[in-house]
Design a protein around this motif. Sequence first.
Motif, mmCIF file in Angstrom:
data_model
loop_
_atom_site.group_PDB
_atom_site.id
_atom_site.type_symbol
_atom_site.label_atom_id
_atom_site.label_comp_id
_atom_site.label_asym_id
_atom_site.label_seq_id
_atom_site.Cartn_x
_atom_site.Cartn_y
_atom_site.Cartn_z
ATOM 1 N N ILE A 60 0.845 -1.189 0.000
ATOM 2 C CA ILE A 60 0.000 0.000 0.000
ATOM 3 C C ILE A 60 0.880 1.239 0.000
ATOM 4 O O ILE A 60 1.997 1.209 0.480
ATOM 5 C CB ILE A 60 -0.909 -0.024 1.258
ATOM 6 C CG1 ILE A 60 -1.785 1.237 1.375
ATOM 7 C CG2 ILE A 60 -0.111 -0.180 2.549
ATOM 8 C CD1 ILE A 60 -2.915 1.275 0.414
ATOM 9 N N ALA A 118 -3.187 -0.828 -8.815
ATOM 10 C CA ALA A 118 -3.853 -1.588 -7.759
ATOM 11 C C ALA A 118 -4.770 -0.654 -6.990
ATOM 12 O O ALA A 118 -4.394 0.475 -6.677
ATOM 13 C CB ALA A 118 -2.824 -2.185 -6.817
ATOM 14 N N GLU A 143 -8.091 -5.910 -2.142
ATOM 15 C CA GLU A 143 -7.266 -5.304 -3.205
ATOM 16 C C GLU A 143 -7.254 -6.158 -4.467
ATOM 17 O O GLU A 143 -7.201 -7.386 -4.406
ATOM 18 C CB GLU A 143 -5.815 -5.151 -2.714
ATOM 19 C CG GLU A 143 -4.885 -4.524 -3.762
ATOM 20 C CD GLU A 143 -3.459 -4.289 -3.243
ATOM 21 O OE1 GLU A 143 -3.058 -4.975 -2.292
ATOM 22 O OE2 GLU A 143 -2.771 -3.424 -3.821
#
Length: 319
Positions: free
Chosen positions: A2, A208, A304
């Motif tokens: 992330i 993503a 995700e």
Amino acid sequence: MILFINFDNLFILHSKTNLMEEKQPTVEDWYKAGEIAAKVRDFAAKLAKPNALLLDIANQIEQKILDEGAIPGFPANLSLNTIAAHYTPHINDQTILTKEHVLKIDVGTCMNGAIGDTAITIDLTEKYEKLVESSKQALANVTKLLQPGTTLGDVGKTIQETIENYGYKPVLNLSGHGLEAYTIHSAPSFPNYNNNNKQHIKVGQTFAIEPFATDGAGKIKEGQQPNIFEPIDKKPIRDSNARVLFSEVMEKYKGLPFAKRWLLSQKWNEQRIDSALRMLKANRNIVSHSPLVEVADGIITQAEHTFIVEEDRVVCLTK
Ligand code: MN
Ligand code: MN
């Protein structure tokens, strides 16, 4: 993994260039990286049972990626409860899963430079079903929304509205990110809230999207003891120990994030590794990624997927 929005990481986002001077991955490579990441994520979900050793799960995830013909895009992230992301087991980690745990499994693959990045949340407590559903539904709603031309602000708006409709908060200072050859985090960043960004997604882009939901404050901070490190710059290294470690890491892990536990060998004990990593960090050859913790100790869930923008559609590569 992330993107944590702080000055250091934004600097890296805009300055880290592909450290690997190799040919660009093909569209097939992107599809394959995504397919393997999804397969390994679902394999890992079955391992997440009470009494399982976290370190065993991480090892199995990383071995499975190799068995499938890819390399890890980053160390298996296995983050518990109030930790949103970036926890990977340390050397001799003794953490055991129990019915008190909400586990985020985040899997990364790399296929000839193409990256697959996907995550799922497993609630062993059976008390956070709605919180798990909120981030999962936010991702499902974005998946339905995406088409060539969708704006970054609309992605954030969809995530925020979905999670808030469940009565929870999206995590504001974590965001989805572009993916490029051998690069996990590149521009643009995809907000988890409506920031009114009018920038459009474009054909050929890979990225993503990762909604995080919490019953806490909706913000994370950096925790202690990083076990994930990432090369950012090949500039000269004076210390010979550090220089050798850096070249081994570049050779083996292609400039991608790596775990400290991967470095352990007969030649490299923990003390020698720590000393080399300290030097490389001070010299700005690498950065560390600390576990990211909710500021009000809220429980965090995550979902995700990786996407590619084609001429007339956006394809989810990690379904
Ligand atoms: Mn990610
Ligand atoms: Mn991820």
